[in-house]
Design an enzyme around this catalytic site. Structure first.
Site: not given
Length: 228
Positions: A57, A150, A154
């Protein structure tokens, strides 16, 4: 042929990468949160020893440490593939901040935890490589604001990749970021440009031809360099 560690092989690009490598005879150590995600036809690869499944995980440091302890062999290529798209509300004007934080934990901190945990295994390989699946959406040269959590995660992992490439250069490790393309996955949607099979084949081909001069750079799935 080599040994690849790929995080998140239960679906999407991770599953496609594993299939490309297994089909050509490489050994794959693949991580999943739930073994039920695995295709039934992969049982044969496990029986031949080409595939080792490790429960992991990405949000659980103990899980990552336990996974690393369960592997006792050299890793030639580590592919940081696990990632999330982030919360539904992720505008600069309307942000789910808890969701933003979870996105950073998975997409930015997760790959760094994985690299640190598996560095001893990479150090056993003759020419180790680390590929982190990033996104062109995180490029600072790509001025868009949708899905900003997001994008930011990144952009941040790209900086982590640069730092790792600098710190691991004396050991001869190659470290790069990879944009997989806009791929038809649960994350990319059905209207995306390319299939997971196309993306995976391109990423594997890129991995095969990476050299020391490529370390610290950002490529797309076809091997074209992108600006950070």
């Amino acid at each position: 042929m080599g040994t690849y560690l790929i995080t998140g092989i239960g679906r999407g690009i991770g599953r496609a990468l594993a299939r490309v490598l297994l089909t050509r005879g490489d050994r794959v150590i693949g991580t999943v949160r739930d073994r039920a995600q695995l295709p039934a036809d992969w049982q044969g690869f496990q029986e031949t020893g080409h595939l080792k499944i490790v429960r992991l995980d990405i949000l659980d440091e103990k899980s990552i440490a336990d996974a690393a302890r369960s592997v006792d062999e050299a890793i030639d290529v580590l592919v940081n593939n696990s990632g999330v798209i982030g919360p539904k509300r992720q505008s600069t004007l309307d942000m789910d901040f808890d969701g933003f934080l979870d996105t950073l934990k998975v997409n930015t901190l997760g790959p760094l935890h994985i690299v640190q945990a598996f560095l001893p295994h990479l150090r056993k390989a003759e020419h180790p490589k680390i590929l982190t699946i990033s996104s062109r959406m995180g490029s600072m040269a790509y001025a868009k604001s949708d899905r900003i959590a997001y994008r930011a995660s990144k952009a941040a992992v790209n900086k982590v990749v640069q730092g790792l490439s600098t710190d691991l250069a004396p050991e001869g490790m190659i470290v790069v970021s990879v944009h997989p393309g806009w791929v038809r996955t649960d994350m990319g949607g059905t209207g995306a440009d390319i299939s997971v099979e196309q993306s995976a084949a391109g990423i594997v081909a890129l991995s095969d031809r990476l050299s020391a001069s490529d370390s610290g750079r950002f490529f797309d799935w076809q091997g074209e360099e992108l600006p950070f």
